[in-house]
Structures are given as C-alpha cells and as structure tokens.
Design a protein around this motif. Structure first.
Motif, PDB file in Angstrom:
ATOM      1  N   GLU A 234     -11.314  30.376  -3.730  1.00 42.02           N
ATOM      2  CA  GLU A 234      -9.782  30.407  -4.551  1.00 42.02           C
ATOM      3  C   GLU A 234      -8.816  31.145  -3.604  1.00 42.02           C
ATOM      4  O   GLU A 234      -7.764  30.894  -3.524  1.00 42.02           O
ATOM      5  CB  GLU A 234     -10.305  31.150  -5.811  1.00 42.02           C
ATOM      6  CG  GLU A 234     -11.125  30.581  -6.735  1.00 42.02           C
ATOM      7  CD  GLU A 234     -11.675  31.443  -7.962  1.00 42.02           C
ATOM      8  OE1 GLU A 234     -11.051  32.516  -8.204  1.00 42.02           O
ATOM      9  OE2 GLU A 234     -12.624  31.075  -8.477  1.00 42.02           O
ATOM     10  N   ALA A 237      -7.449  28.780  -1.313  1.00 45.21           N
ATOM     11  CA  ALA A 237      -6.745  27.750  -1.846  1.00 45.21           C
ATOM     12  C   ALA A 237      -5.392  28.523  -2.068  1.00 45.21           C
ATOM     13  O   ALA A 237      -4.190  27.960  -1.957  1.00 45.21           O
ATOM     14  CB  ALA A 237      -7.258  27.307  -3.110  1.00 45.21           C
ATOM     15  N   ASP A 238      -5.324  29.775  -2.536  1.00 48.82           N
ATOM     16  CA  ASP A 238      -3.957  30.522  -2.822  1.00 48.82           C
ATOM     17  C   ASP A 238      -3.154  30.776  -1.441  1.00 48.82           C
ATOM     18  O   ASP A 238      -1.997  30.799  -1.865  1.00 48.82           O
ATOM     19  CB  ASP A 238      -4.401  31.938  -3.452  1.00 48.82           C
ATOM     20  CG  ASP A 238      -4.959  31.637  -4.712  1.00 48.82           C
ATOM     21  OD1 ASP A 238      -4.664  30.410  -5.477  1.00 48.82           O
ATOM     22  OD2 ASP A 238      -5.787  32.616  -5.378  1.00 48.82           O
ATOM     23  N   THR A 242       1.989  24.192   0.707  1.00 49.14           N
ATOM     24  CA  THR A 242       1.892  22.864   0.144  1.00 49.14           C
ATOM     25  C   THR A 242       1.510  21.638   1.030  1.00 49.14           C
ATOM     26  O   THR A 242       2.142  21.801   2.299  1.00 49.14           O
ATOM     27  CB  THR A 242       3.344  22.559  -0.291  1.00 49.14           C
ATOM     28  OG1 THR A 242       3.483  23.225  -1.385  1.00 49.14           O
ATOM     29  CG2 THR A 242       3.113  21.068  -0.981  1.00 49.14           C
ATOM     30  N   ALA A 256     -11.459  26.609 -10.292  1.00 50.90           N
ATOM     31  CA  ALA A 256     -10.406  27.114 -10.342  1.00 50.90           C
ATOM     32  C   ALA A 256      -9.604  26.851  -8.635  1.00 50.90           C
ATOM     33  O   ALA A 256      -8.346  26.501  -8.516  1.00 50.90           O
ATOM     34  CB  ALA A 256     -10.167  28.825 -10.398  1.00 50.90           C
ATOM     35  N   ALA A 257     -10.511  26.739  -7.663  1.00 54.25           N
ATOM     36  CA  ALA A 257      -9.964  26.465  -6.347  1.00 54.25           C
ATOM     37  C   ALA A 257      -9.718  25.081  -6.403  1.00 54.25           C
ATOM     38  O   ALA A 257      -8.617  24.946  -5.789  1.00 54.25           O
ATOM     39  CB  ALA A 257     -10.901  26.993  -5.307  1.00 54.25           C
ATOM     40  N   GLU A 259      -8.744  23.180  -8.581  1.00 54.26           N
ATOM     41  CA  GLU A 259      -7.321  22.855  -9.287  1.00 54.26           C
ATOM     42  C   GLU A 259      -6.095  23.405  -8.333  1.00 54.26           C
ATOM     43  O   GLU A 259      -5.074  22.604  -8.313  1.00 54.26           O
ATOM     44  CB  GLU A 259      -7.362  23.794 -10.654  1.00 54.26           C
ATOM     45  CG  GLU A 259      -5.954  23.476 -11.354  1.00 54.26           C
ATOM     46  CD  GLU A 259      -6.055  24.367 -12.726  1.00 54.26           C
ATOM     47  OE1 GLU A 259      -4.987  24.225 -13.510  1.00 54.26           O
ATOM     48  OE2 GLU A 259      -7.045  24.993 -12.992  1.00 54.26           O
ATOM     49  N   THR A 260      -6.163  24.618  -7.828  1.00 54.32           N
ATOM     50  CA  THR A 260      -4.903  24.796  -7.034  1.00 54.32           C
ATOM     51  C   THR A 260      -4.984  23.927  -5.778  1.00 54.32           C
ATOM     52  O   THR A 260      -3.777  23.851  -5.512  1.00 54.32           O
ATOM     53  CB  THR A 260      -5.346  26.367  -6.430  1.00 54.32           C
ATOM     54  OG1 THR A 260      -5.589  27.408  -7.473  1.00 54.32           O
ATOM     55  CG2 THR A 260      -4.270  26.833  -5.643  1.00 54.32           C
ATOM     56  N   ASN A 263      -2.929  20.958  -6.985  1.00 55.66           N
ATOM     57  CA  ASN A 263      -1.470  21.248  -7.406  1.00 55.66           C
ATOM     58  C   ASN A 263      -0.787  21.370  -5.940  1.00 55.66           C
ATOM     59  O   ASN A 263       0.340  20.992  -6.174  1.00 55.66           O
ATOM     60  CB  ASN A 263      -1.563  22.504  -8.097  1.00 55.66           C
ATOM     61  CG  ASN A 263      -2.036  22.348  -9.658  1.00 55.66           C
ATOM     62  OD1 ASN A 263      -2.351  21.235 -10.165  1.00 55.66           O
ATOM     63  ND2 ASN A 263      -2.534  23.402 -10.400  1.00 55.66           N
ATOM     64  N   LYS A 264      -1.319  21.851  -5.177  1.00 57.64           N
ATOM     65  CA  LYS A 264      -0.694  21.984  -3.865  1.00 57.64           C
ATOM     66  C   LYS A 264      -0.765  20.641  -2.939  1.00 57.64           C
ATOM     67  O   LYS A 264      -0.083  20.462  -1.911  1.00 57.64           O
ATOM     68  CB  LYS A 264      -1.277  23.007  -2.977  1.00 57.64           C
ATOM     69  CG  LYS A 264      -1.034  24.418  -3.403  1.00 57.64           C
ATOM     70  CD  LYS A 264      -1.368  25.604  -2.646  1.00 57.64           C
ATOM     71  CE  LYS A 264      -0.933  27.073  -3.186  1.00 57.64           C
ATOM     72  NZ  LYS A 264      -1.350  27.911  -2.189  1.00 57.64           N
ATOM     73  N   THR A 266      -3.120  19.440  -1.350  1.00 54.04           N
ATOM     74  CA  THR A 266      -3.871  19.854  -0.220  1.00 54.04           C
ATOM     75  C   THR A 266      -4.576  18.437   0.482  1.00 54.04           C
ATOM     76  O   THR A 266      -5.302  17.739  -0.174  1.00 54.04           O
ATOM     77  CB  THR A 266      -4.888  20.893  -0.608  1.00 54.04           C
ATOM     78  OG1 THR A 266      -4.192  22.011  -1.032  1.00 54.04           O
ATOM     79  CG2 THR A 266      -5.434  21.616   0.883  1.00 54.04           C
TER      80      THR A 266
END
Length: 343
Positions: A234, A237-238, A242, A256-257, A259-260, A263-264, A266
C-alpha cells in the motif's frame, strides 16, 4: 574408488511446522544427456522455502519433498551432451524446480543451461546465497528501462534481492533512491551497499507515508519496487505518481494497494523468474547469471553478506526456517553448509 550410490537429504514429510522435516538417505540422481551432477557445497534459504513448507500457494512449485532452490557445488559427473562443464568445476545455480530435487541435499542433477561457473573471488557460501536474489534483482533492473534521473522507491531493500538491486542501480548511476529497512543491521548493510543515511527510511515509523513525502519535498516516485507485500504494498502504491511503474516481486499486494494502483493508471510489472521455466526458456537462467558473475569478477558487484546457520541437518533447516519466518536474518542471507569448503 567405488562410485557413491546414495545421498543425504532433509525431506519435508507434510505441510505445516518445522517438525515435519526429517533426515533421509536416497539414491543419487543419474544425470541425463544434457545434465550435470553436482556435489552441493552450500545452499541458501529463501522465504519461498517456508511458504512451501506451510502449504501456501507456493507449494504448487514443489516437485520434490526436498526443499531448497539455489546452491553452489562441484561437478562430479556430466551427461554425454554436456560441453560447457567438466568434472571438478566449481559451479552455482538457481535450480528452482528444474533440478532432480531440492538443495537441502548432498547432490543434485540439473540441466547445463541453468548452471554457471562460480567466480573464483567468492566463497561457496557466498555463491550459494547469490543466484535467486541476483536473477530477481537483475530482472527488476532490466525491465525498469528508466533514465538514471528517475526517482525509485524500494521496500525491504536490505533483503537478498534488495541489496543486489541497490548495488545494480547505484552502479548504473541512479541517485534518486529511497528505501525502507527495519533494524540497524539492515541499515548498515544498505550503507555499505552505497546508500546515504537520508535515503533509508525506517518502515516502523508512525505516519510513514507523510515522513517520506516530507523528506521528498512532496515529490512522488517514477517507480516503486515492492519486495515485501502486505501493508508495504500500500505504501509502494501511495508514493507512486500517475502512470508510474509498480514492480511486484511477491504477489502479496493487498486489495487496497491494487485499488490505488488502478486509480493511478499504474504500469504493473510482475517479476517472476519461475515464468521462464514454465516455457522451458532455460538459457535465461544461465545467461542472466553469467551477467552477474561477470560484474562480481570485475568488482562492479560485491557478494551479499551471509550467515552460515550450520551444516546439513534437520536442526539447521529448522533453525533457518524459524529465523526467516520471524524476519531475523538482519540483512544477511542464511546459508547451510553441506560440505566444508576445503573438502
């Protein structure tokens, strides 16, 4: 002298705890036409070993009740099609599931394509600790394809893969590196590898993400290399910008990782040495490892620190698995000696 018929090994009798290991006497494997029989001098332990023992998904890679996936040793017999190696050669390999058995044993037979000659300037213990980590680190490095000015974040950098990767990146001129480590021994090894104290972050700090962003003046990273998984996936990812690159070495990222990362937008790279064995691209292993040994011989790379946990025995295997599971290797690769160096 009468040819040996049997070998000694430590076998796994069932999935679960370390009590499932026992000693065994088994026939020495006979090398095929394209194979080399090696007397194993030393073998190293990897997290996948205890994951297999526990019966995790990694057990699918098992093809022998003898665990262990890398070694150094001496050639004692060759198949009639072998031309690159001769009896008496000192060698090393990441054998994975490609050999006759695992490396918690006195002997192994394996295809010549995955074997390389051991550099003369490192010991058998150091050589045994190198192949798996080095192949993974080299794949991470080669697939990044980023300029030396790129900002790169690495979780768990003091492990076997991380130390080799850090050395590869520094040797190639990368300076914008930030890594995590958890104890003073690990930090010391990273400093010896060439990092500055300011580049090493204690992953146990509260508000770890904020600490990193403040230190980096709010700048995110072009790539993150996740060598740990779990909650640190996570973090990896944070800290990405982008369309950044996320290299997944463990397949242990959290929902959670993921999903991030989605969203980016990646770019996700799954790092797997096992992939090449599935399609029998065996030359990948030998060719890649020769690149590593060439750098070792030229002094571009130095061997990673090792801790010899003991000689071949049930007790040594049990102790080593326990240390790995409790994350107590402290920046060293755990190695088991099979035969003394001078034997």
């Amino acid at each position: 002298m009468k040819e040996l018929e049997n070998m000694q090994a430590i076998v796994l009798n069932d999935f679960g705890g370390v009590e499932n290991f026992s000693a065994a006497t088994l026939p020495i494997p006979e090398p095929g036409d394209n194979e080399v029989l090696v007397k194993i001098m030393a073998t190293a332990f990897n997290p996948i070993d205890y994951q297999m023992r526990q019966g995790a998904t990694e057990r699918k890679r098992m093809h022998s009740p003898i665990l262990g996936r890398e070694f150094s040793g001496i050639v004692i017999k060759t198949g009639k099609g072998v031309q690159q190696f001769a009896i008496g050669d000192a060698v090393m390999a990441a054998s994975g599931s490609m050999g006759s058995n695992g490396t918690y044993a006195t002997h192994i037979s394996l295809p010549q394509e995955i074997l390389v000659h051991k550099p003369t300037n490192i010991s058998f213990a150091e050589a045994a600790a190198l192949p798996t980590a080095a192949l993974t680190a080299l794949q991470c490095y080669k697939r990044l394809q980023l300029p030396a000015s790129a900002r790169i974040f690495i979780s768990g950098a003091a492990g076997g893969v991380g130390l080799v990767l850090v050395k590869l990146l520094i040797a190639a001129g990368y300076t914008q590196l930030c890594v995590t480590a958890g104890n003073e021994d690990s930090k010391r090894q990273l400093l010896l590898a060439g990092l500055l104290p300011s580049q090493i972050i204690d992953y146990r700090l509260p508000d770890l993400l904020q600490t990193i962003l403040i230190q980096q003046n709010g700048q995110l990273f072009d790539a993150s290399i996740d060598l740990v998984g779990g909650h640190l996936s996570e973090l990896c990812a944070d800290v990405l910008l982008t369309n950044g690159i996320y290299q997944d070495v463990t397949a242990l990222s959290t929902p959670a990782a993921r999903e991030t990362l989605f969203n980016k937008g990646t770019v996700i790279m799954n790092i797997s040495n096992y992939a090449y064995s599935l399609t029998r691209q065996l030359r990948y292993y030998g060719d890649s490892l020769r690149q590593i040994t060439a750098m070792l011989e030229k002094g571009i790379l130095t061997p990673s620190p090792v801790y010899v946990t003991g000689m071949l025995s049930v007790e040594t295997v049990q102790q080593s698995h326990d240390l790995l599971e409790r994350n107590q290797s402290r920046g060293r690769k755990l190695v088991m000696t099979i035969f003394p160096e001078n034997e």
